[in-house]
Write a protein that holds these residues in place. Structure first.
Motif, PDB file in Angstrom:
ATOM      1  N   LEU A 134       0.856  -1.189   0.000  1.00 36.89           N
ATOM      2  CA  LEU A 134       0.000   0.000   0.000  1.00 36.89           C
ATOM      3  C   LEU A 134       0.887   1.233   0.000  1.00 36.89           C
ATOM      4  N   GLN A 135       0.697   2.108  -0.980  1.00 36.69           N
ATOM      5  CA  GLN A 135       1.494   3.330  -1.031  1.00 36.69           C
ATOM      6  C   GLN A 135       0.773   4.479  -0.344  1.00 36.69           C
ATOM      7  N   THR A 136       1.485   5.137   0.562  1.00 40.17           N
ATOM      8  CA  THR A 136       0.968   6.356   1.189  1.00 40.17           C
ATOM      9  C   THR A 136       1.969   7.481   0.923  1.00 40.17           C
ATOM     10  N   GLY A 137       2.539   8.094   1.963  1.00 45.21           N
ATOM     11  CA  GLY A 137       3.490   9.172   1.722  1.00 45.21           C
ATOM     12  C   GLY A 137       3.857   9.913   2.986  1.00 45.21           C
ATOM     13  N   GLY A 138       4.543  11.032   2.800  1.00 45.04           N
ATOM     14  CA  GLY A 138       5.099  11.761   3.928  1.00 45.04           C
ATOM     15  C   GLY A 138       4.145  12.673   4.660  1.00 45.04           C
ATOM     16  N   LYS A 139       2.940  12.877   4.122  1.00 45.80           N
ATOM     17  CA  LYS A 139       2.011  13.796   4.784  1.00 45.80           C
ATOM     18  C   LYS A 139       1.556  13.277   6.140  1.00 45.80           C
ATOM     19  N   GLY A 140       1.777  12.001   6.388  1.00 41.09           N
ATOM     20  CA  GLY A 140       1.432  11.469   7.701  1.00 41.09           C
ATOM     21  C   GLY A 140       2.400  11.880   8.789  1.00 41.09           C
ATOM     22  N   TYR A 141       3.534  12.464   8.420  1.00 39.70           N
ATOM     23  CA  TYR A 141       4.525  12.888   9.399  1.00 39.70           C
ATOM     24  C   TYR A 141       4.280  14.299   9.923  1.00 39.70           C
ATOM     25  N   ALA A 142       3.655  15.153   9.106  1.00 43.04           N
ATOM     26  CA  ALA A 142       3.512  16.553   9.497  1.00 43.04           C
ATOM     27  C   ALA A 142       2.374  17.195   8.724  1.00 43.04           C
ATOM     28  N   THR A 143       1.736  18.167   9.354  1.00 41.77           N
ATOM     29  CA  THR A 143       0.680  18.916   8.690  1.00 41.77           C
ATOM     30  C   THR A 143       0.598  20.304   9.310  1.00 41.77           C
ATOM     31  N   ALA A 144      -0.032  21.214   8.606  1.00 48.50           N
ATOM     32  CA  ALA A 144      -0.177  22.579   9.108  1.00 48.50           C
ATOM     33  C   ALA A 144      -0.975  22.586  10.405  1.00 48.50           C
ATOM     34  N   GLY A 145      -0.531  23.385  11.361  1.00 52.09           N
ATOM     35  CA  GLY A 145      -1.223  23.517  12.632  1.00 52.09           C
ATOM     36  C   GLY A 145      -0.600  22.743  13.765  1.00 52.09           C
ATOM     37  N   VAL A 146       0.366  21.863  13.442  1.00 47.00           N
ATOM     38  CA  VAL A 146       1.046  21.049  14.444  1.00 47.00           C
ATOM     39  C   VAL A 146       2.550  21.246  14.281  1.00 47.00           C
ATOM     40  N   PRO A 147       3.292  21.389  15.379  1.00 45.48           N
ATOM     41  CA  PRO A 147       4.757  21.499  15.239  1.00 45.48           C
ATOM     42  C   PRO A 147       5.313  20.296  14.485  1.00 45.48           C
ATOM     43  N   TRP A 148       6.181  20.554  13.516  1.00 46.92           N
ATOM     44  CA  TRP A 148       6.727  19.482  12.702  1.00 46.92           C
ATOM     45  C   TRP A 148       7.862  18.786  13.444  1.00 46.92           C
ATOM     46  N   PRO A 149       7.909  17.463  13.371  1.00 51.60           N
ATOM     47  CA  PRO A 149       8.983  16.734  14.060  1.00 51.60           C
ATOM     48  C   PRO A 149      10.328  17.008  13.391  1.00 51.60           C
ATOM     49  N   PRO A 150      11.415  16.903  14.140  1.00 54.78           N
ATOM     50  CA  PRO A 150      12.733  17.100  13.525  1.00 54.78           C
ATOM     51  C   PRO A 150      13.039  16.017  12.503  1.00 54.78           C
ATOM     52  N   ALA A 151      13.697  16.425  11.436  1.00 50.76           N
ATOM     53  CA  ALA A 151      14.098  15.476  10.385  1.00 50.76           C
ATOM     54  C   ALA A 151      15.558  15.086  10.590  1.00 50.76           C
ATOM     55  N   PRO A 152      15.998  13.956  10.008  1.00 47.30           N
ATOM     56  CA  PRO A 152      15.254  13.109   9.069  1.00 47.30           C
ATOM     57  C   PRO A 152      14.139  12.311   9.734  1.00 47.30           C
ATOM     58  N   TRP A 153      13.017  12.186   9.023  1.00 48.03           N
ATOM     59  CA  TRP A 153      11.848  11.522   9.563  1.00 48.03           C
ATOM     60  C   TRP A 153      11.988  10.010   9.485  1.00 48.03           C
ATOM     61  N   LYS A 154      11.633   9.337  10.586  1.00 49.68           N
ATOM     62  CA  LYS A 154      11.677   7.877  10.659  1.00 49.68           C
ATOM     63  C   LYS A 154      10.260   7.310  10.703  1.00 49.68           C
ATOM     64  N   GLU A 155      10.146   6.064  10.293  1.00 51.58           N
ATOM     65  CA  GLU A 155       8.837   5.430  10.189  1.00 51.58           C
ATOM     66  C   GLU A 155       8.142   5.263  11.536  1.00 51.58           C
ATOM     67  N   ASP A 156       8.902   5.275  12.632  1.00 53.80           N
ATOM     68  CA  ASP A 156       8.288   5.033  13.939  1.00 53.80           C
ATOM     69  C   ASP A 156       7.788   6.307  14.617  1.00 53.80           C
ATOM     70  N   LEU A 157       7.775   7.426  13.892  1.00 47.91           N
ATOM     71  CA  LEU A 157       7.185   8.633  14.462  1.00 47.91           C
ATOM     72  C   LEU A 157       5.709   8.376  14.766  1.00 47.91           C
TER      73      LEU A 157
END
Length: 386
Positions: A134-157
């Protein structure tokens, strides 16, 4: 185990075969990791598609079926039932998507239905199914309105909190897959590309390679060969690291994970061309392809329009330019320029950690910018770029 024996009976099925990952999957399943991996490759598409117009190999193993409507549960099952020996399918790659421009709530509802209806039909008709990606993408890591996690982003966020989580369709389609997988014998993985430069055999308004190529090609026509083209973003977006996930690399990763279920089952994976890169590195490369000198944002002339704002101001020239260059349709008018704007202006680091994909043995990389250049070549051949 990797199924690549000469007498392989494995059969690949691709949902969303006309899309930016589905198209290379149809090609690459015929030869990666060997020409003997799959005995048949079945491409499913809602829109019309033929191997000739899609620039696909003349290989008898490739079968294309169009007109499937994944939003219609009964029609989905009925369409699959018409495919000869559909019960032989062993590996399924789900890369379909719908609803661009719709609300977040509509994206959740529509795309959840796509996955649900596909899996309902597969569970009934494909008893030999071994693996589902199943293909998804990076939008599950961050979105407007929430502080973005530090990168590089890992799958276990962790997932984003409410009220944001219920509006991210990547979470919803993943949950649909998990529900269907419970108690089933087939294995699965979730694949998360980032920026996805590539080619599709039809106009793709969301294609970052197509929109970028059109902008630079038009700029050259107006300014002339050899002209300086200043990066239209900001100093922050010029330096910020991000990941590119070129379509051939992504297709290979889908196939690789599906053939190594002992390492990949039940896991989510980032996929990218390599370590994080920046427009500072890529901009000169993509501009050079079109005969321009790409330079940084410091070369912008104060008071002049930049990027897509400049391009939109030239709209009165678009139709004649497209006609003069023999391009298909209203390529400029039909493009979604907001996606390119976001990619060029984002000042935040959003690159991926690739430790998980390397740990399972996937070592493929692509040189910085090459994914865009390959896409430009393919778009030119199809008369989507001059």
């Amino acid at each position: 185990m990797c199924s690549n024996s000469l007498d392989s009976k494995d059969v690949a099925l691709i949902f969303g075969a006309s899309g930016i990952t589905g198209w290379p999957l149809m090609r690459e399943c015929l030869s990666y990791p060997s020409k003997n991996t799959f005995s048949r490759v079945l491409g499913l598409s809602n829109r019309p598609l033929s191997r000739e117009t899609a620039y696909l190999p003349d290989d008898p193993r490739l079968e294309i079926y169009t007109g499937i409507d994944l939003l219609d549960k009964d029609q989905t099952r009925q369409t699959l039932e018409t495919i000869p020996a559909i019960g032989e399918v062993t590996h399924v790659y789900f890369v379909a998507y719908t609803g661009h421009g719709r609300t977040a709530e509509e994206l959740v509802r529509l795309n959840s239905a796509l996955v649900d209806h596909a899996l309902l039909a597969l569970k009934k008709l494909c008893p030999r199914m071994k693996f589902f990606t199943l293909q998804t993408g990076g939008k599950g890591y961050a979105t407007a309105g929430v502080p973005w996690p530090p990168a590089p982003w890992k799958e276990d966020l962790p997932r984003l909190p409410e009220p944001y989580a219920s509006k991210i369709f990547y979470y919803a389609v993943y949950d649909v897959m998990i529900r269907h997988a419970a108690g089933s014998s087939w294995q699965w993985s979730e694949i998360r590309p980032s920026y996805l430069p590539g080619f599709t055999p039809h106009h793709n308004a969301m294609s970052i390679a197509h929109s970028l190529g059109l902008f630079i090609a038009f700029y050259r026509s107006v300014k002339g060969a050899g002209a300086t083209c200043a990066f239209p973003g900001t100093p922050g977006s010029w330096e910020a690291l991000h990941s590119d996930s070129s379509q051939d690399v992504v297709a290979h990763f889908h196939i690789y994970t599906s053939l190594h279920g002992d390492k990949t089952h039940g896991r989510s994976f980032n996929v990218a061309d390599g370590e994080g890169t920046s427009w500072k590195v890529k901009w000169p490369i993509v501009c050079n392809y079109f005969g321009l000198k790409g330079v940084g944002p410091s070369a912008q002339v104060a008071g002049e329009l930049q990027g897509t704002k400049w391009l939109l101001a030239q709209k009165y020239l678009w139709s004649a330019w497209a006609k003069d260059n023999g391009l298909k349709g209203d390529v400029l008018e039909n493009m979604q320029w907001d996606i390119l704007d976001t990619a060029l202006s984002l000042p935040l680091r959003i690159d991926y950690d690739l430790g998980a994909s390397r740990e399972i043995g996937f070592q493929e990389t692509m040189d910085v910018g090459k994914g865009f250049l390959v896409a430009f070549d393919r778009l030119r051949r199809a008369k989507f770029l001059p």
